[in-house]
Each structure stands twice: as structure tokens, then as C-alpha cells.
Enzyme design. Structure first.
Site, short mmCIF file in Angstrom:
data_model
loop_
_atom_site.label_atom_id
_atom_site.label_comp_id
_atom_site.label_asym_id
_atom_site.label_seq_id
_atom_site.Cartn_x
_atom_site.Cartn_y
_atom_site.Cartn_z
N LYS A 125 0.82 -1.22 0.00
CA LYS A 125 0.00 0.00 0.00
C LYS A 125 0.84 1.26 0.00
O LYS A 125 0.46 2.27 -0.59
CB LYS A 125 -0.94 0.01 1.22
CG LYS A 125 -2.14 -0.88 1.07
CD LYS A 125 -3.24 -0.39 2.00
CE LYS A 125 -4.49 -1.22 1.91
NZ LYS A 125 -5.49 -0.81 2.91
N LYS A 148 -9.73 -12.96 -7.80
CA LYS A 148 -10.72 -12.94 -6.72
C LYS A 148 -11.84 -11.96 -7.03
O LYS A 148 -11.57 -10.89 -7.59
CB LYS A 148 -10.03 -12.45 -5.44
CG LYS A 148 -9.97 -13.50 -4.32
CD LYS A 148 -9.26 -12.96 -3.11
CE LYS A 148 -10.16 -12.98 -1.90
NZ LYS A 148 -9.47 -12.94 -0.63
N LYS A 189 -14.19 -5.79 -4.66
CA LYS A 189 -14.92 -4.53 -4.76
C LYS A 189 -14.22 -3.54 -5.67
O LYS A 189 -14.84 -2.60 -6.17
CB LYS A 189 -15.10 -3.91 -3.37
CG LYS A 189 -13.78 -3.51 -2.72
CD LYS A 189 -13.99 -2.98 -1.32
CE LYS A 189 -12.71 -3.12 -0.52
NZ LYS A 189 -12.91 -3.45 0.86
P1 AMP Z 1 -12.28 -6.91 1.76
O1 AMP Z 1 -13.51 -6.60 1.01
O2 AMP Z 1 -11.16 -7.36 0.87
O3 AMP Z 1 -11.88 -5.87 2.76
O4 AMP Z 1 -12.58 -8.22 2.61
C1 AMP Z 1 -13.51 -8.27 3.66
C2 AMP Z 1 -13.71 -9.72 4.05
O5 AMP Z 1 -14.31 -10.46 2.98
C3 AMP Z 1 -12.42 -10.47 4.39
O6 AMP Z 1 -12.68 -11.38 5.45
C4 AMP Z 1 -12.09 -11.23 3.11
O7 AMP Z 1 -11.36 -12.41 3.35
C5 AMP Z 1 -13.47 -11.55 2.57
N1 AMP Z 1 -13.43 -11.58 1.10
C6 AMP Z 1 -13.21 -10.54 0.26
N2 AMP Z 1 -13.27 -10.93 -1.03
C7 AMP Z 1 -13.51 -12.27 -1.02
C8 AMP Z 1 -13.70 -13.27 -2.05
N3 AMP Z 1 -13.64 -12.96 -3.35
N4 AMP Z 1 -13.93 -14.54 -1.67
C9 AMP Z 1 -14.01 -14.86 -0.35
N5 AMP Z 1 -13.87 -13.97 0.66
C10 AMP Z 1 -13.62 -12.69 0.34
#
Ligand code: AMP
Ligand code: TRP
Length: 342
Positions: A118, A201, A204
Site C-alpha cells: 500500500k 478474486k 470490490k
Molecule cells: P475486503 O472486502 O477485501 O476488505 O474483505 C472483507 C472480508 O471479505 C475479508 O474477510 C475477506 O477475506 C473476505 N473476502 C473478500 N473478497 C472475497 C472473495 N472474493 N472470496 C471470499 N472472501 C472474500
């Protein structure tokens, strides 16, 4: 130092940064709901103090925090069973983080891959908060004496650091005060991939909205995105082995299995031999069936901001009953003079 002398308690946090999607639901929210069913005391946190380590527009931050809270509840977290909090409303997180800033070493922080990613080449211009991020995360967990932390694989290193901080604190002050928290890492089966590219993956930050199912999408949009999901031309295999080298097929089967509470083998036993033209409508129906109650409840809650704000206020009250005595005890251990009753 035994890890078992502490009562099991779960803590996890998510940054309020907008666009909750199916990956967040299956990889995080649904797992939290599973913990809740096990009757282990659990605290789930919207980590706004972490979010501001990089610039956030104040209006967007408020909206995303409430949206995340709505997502937690719509996914099935019961604010009376689990404790739902907004990090900035429980001051002990930031207070304990300061103590941990004095326990953690610069060298530990510099090794964090998230910091390196980052801050990049422009580290001189990154916020001090971004550097200290993992110490605040350790404080989130340890101000509850939490023992189990469900997180994604990418947070494993931060969890190691939280364990190092707890260990060093206990060692430096010769106490057995903080538990050494255990990461509970999401399994590969819960990793949801992009609907446009099975090797990425679901995220967002993907520029293509068609790559993800948002928790704000209505039933038609969900069905349309699944119908348009990338696939290959072959029929579905009858065994998991047949999904190797077929990332898109594997992803859609994984999603089906996770939504339906089945194993991949069970799903393939039913759908093996079918073409995608037949399987996609099945998946679309299932996704709409499982997701639309959540998206509907989320939009209802978003129209009732007062309800969300009250839940967060009540969550903070319940949280502080746990965190205030732990912070006081920490201050005592460190040698800070307690205030007296007058
Ligand atoms: P983030 O949106 O990356 O801040 O992630 C928030 C939570 O959602 C974390 O616990 C991530 O591990 C989970 N997460 C985010 N994207 C995925 C995905 N594509 N598949 C599974 N878990 C996800
Ligand atoms: N750093 C985590 C993430 O980006 C969010 C987080 C903050 C967290 N504090 C936490 C996760 C404490 C687990 C426990 O996903």
C-alpha cells in the site's frame, strides 16, 4: 503460556469501504453467522479507524459504515447475540493501540507485505497510521481477550504480528495477561472468484461491475450477471477432478455448493453432464433465492438509519463492558496511576 486458559471469544473486523459482494458474504459474513450458531461470544467490528489510514471522503465513510452494519444484520448476525460495533465508538481500541505502538518494533512493521504494497515506493508520503495499522488490529482483538479470529488468507501476517505483540507484552511485563489469538483462515472453497475471470478474486475494486454480485443488486441483476458469467464450452464433469484447469467452471460450482450448503462432490453428482445453458439458470435461481432476502433486508435497513445507529450505540455499550476493565488492567500492568473515586 497456555492458549486454553482463556474463554473462547471470536473477533473479526471488516473495513467499511463500500461495495459488499458475494465474496464478502460467503468468505466472511456467512462464516460469522456460523460462529454465532455455535454460541461462542462474538464481536464483529466495522473498522473505520483502519479505513482512514488512507483517504476517505467523510460522507462516503459514514454511508459505507452503515451499509456494512446493514450487511452484517441482513446476512443473519443478530445484534443481541453477537456484538456489532463501529470501532471508533469503542475508545479502548485506539487507547490499547497506543500501548501496542510502544510494544511493537519498527522492524516488525516494515516487514508487513500490506504496508509494502500500500505504501509502495512512496513510503515517505504514506500516513503514520498506515504504518501502525497492524498494532491497531492487534488492539481490536486483544482488548476483548479474543481467542479466535476468522480472516482471509491475506490477513495471516497481521495475525502473526498480533500474536507477537501479545507475546512480547506478556514477556516484558512478566504477566500471563493477553491470550495468543488463533487465526481461523477461510478455506479455498469459500474463495469466490470474479465472474469475468476465474483466476482473479471477486473484488470490490474490479472495474467491471459484471465481475461481482453486489449485496445491493436486485434479483434481476443477480440473474443477469450469472447468465453472462464467463464459462468454457464443455459440459460439467461428474467429479471434482474434472474441474482442474477450468477455473470458471470451478468457481460457479463452488458458488453453487457454498450457497446450497453442499460439497462440490454432491453438486457434481447432481449436475455432472449438464451444459452451462442448463446449469446457469439453476445457479441463477439458487442465487436469487438465497441472496434476495439479504439484499432486500439490507435496503430496508439502509432506509432506517436510526435503527442502524441505535444498534451500533447499543453494541458499543455492550463492548465497553468488556474492553474498559481490560484496558484498565493493562494500564495497571504498565504502571499508570489509576483515577480515584472522589
Ligand atoms: P475486503 O472486502 O477485501 O476488505 O474483505 C472483507 C472480508 O471479505 C475479508 O474477510 C475477506 O477475506 C473476505 N473476502 C473478500 N473478497 C472475497 C472473495 N472474493 N472470496 C471470499 N472472501 C472474500
Ligand atoms: N485488516 C482487516 C482487513 O483488512 C480488517 C481488520 C481490522 C480485522 N481489525 C481486525 C480483521 C481485527 C480481524 C481482526 O480485512
Amino acid at each position: 503460556m497456555s492458549e486454553t486458559s482463556f474463554t473462547p471469544r471470536v473477533f473479526s473486523g471488516i473495513q467499511p469501504s463500500g461495495n459488499l459482494h458475494l465474496g464478502n458474504y460467503l468468505g466472511a459474513l456467512k462464516r460469522f453467522v456460523d460462529w454465532q450458531a455455535k454460541d461462542v461470544e462474538s464481536i464483529y467490528c466495522m473498522v473505520d479507524l483502519h479505513a482512514i489510514t488512507v483517504w476517505q471522503d467523510p460522507k462516503d465513510l459514514q454511508k459505507s459504515t452503515r451499509e456494512l452494519c446493514a450487511g452484517f444484520i441482513a446476512a443473519g448476525l443478530d445484534p443481541e447475540k453477537s456484538i456489532l460495533i463501529n470501532q471508533s465508538q469503542v475508545p479502548e481500541h485506539a487507547q490499547l493501540a497506543w500501548v501496542f505502538n510502544c510494544v511493537a518494533r519498527m522492524g516488525w512493521m516494515q516487514r508487513m507485505t500490506q504496508w509494502k504494497d500500500k505504501a509502495g515506493k512512496n513510503a515517505q508520503n504514506a500516513s503514520l497510521g498506515l504504518f501502525a495499522y497492524p498494532a491497531l488490529m492487534a488492539a481490536d482483538i486483544l482488548t476483548y481477550h479474543a481467542t479466535h479470529v476468522p480472516v482471509g488468507e491475506d490477513q495471516k501476517q497481521h495475525l502473526e504480528l498480533a500474536r507477537d505483540i501479545a507475546t512480547k507484552f506478556n514477556h516484558d511485563y512478566d504477566v500471563d495477561f493477553f491470550p495468543i489469538p488463533e487465526p481461523v483462515i477461510e478455506g479455498a472453497g469459500t474463495r469466490v472468484m470474479s465472474l469475468r475471470d476465474g483466476s482473479k478474486k471477486m473484488s470490490k475494486s474490479d472495474v467491471s461491475d459484471a465481475s461481482r454480485i453486489n449485496l445491493t443488486d436486485d434479483a434481476d441483476t443477480i440473474a443477469k450477471k450469472i447468465r453472462k458469467a464467463k464459462t468454457d464450452p464443455d459440459a460439467l464433469p461428474s467429479e471434482a477432478k474434472g474441474l482442474e484447469e477450468r477455473p470458471e467452471a470451478r468457481n460457479l460450482i463452488n458458488i453453487y455448493a457454498a450457497l446450497n450448503g453442499q460439497s462440490v462432490d454432491q453438486v457434481l453428482a447432481d449436475v455432472g453432464g449438464k451444459q452451462f445453458s442448463e446449469f446457469k439458470p439453476m445457479l441463477a435461481d439458487l442465487a436469487v433465492d438465497k441472496m434476495s432476502p439479504i439484499t432486500t433486508e439490507m435496503s430496508r435497513l439502509m432506509e432506517n438509519q436510526d435503527e442502524i445507529d441505535k444498534i451500533l450505540t447499543r453494541g458499543a455499550e455492550r463492548a465497553r463492558a468488556i474492553t474498559a476493565p481490560i484496558l484498565r488492567k493493562t494500564y495497571d500492568i504498565v504502571g499508570m496511576v489509576p483515577p480515584v473515586e472522589r
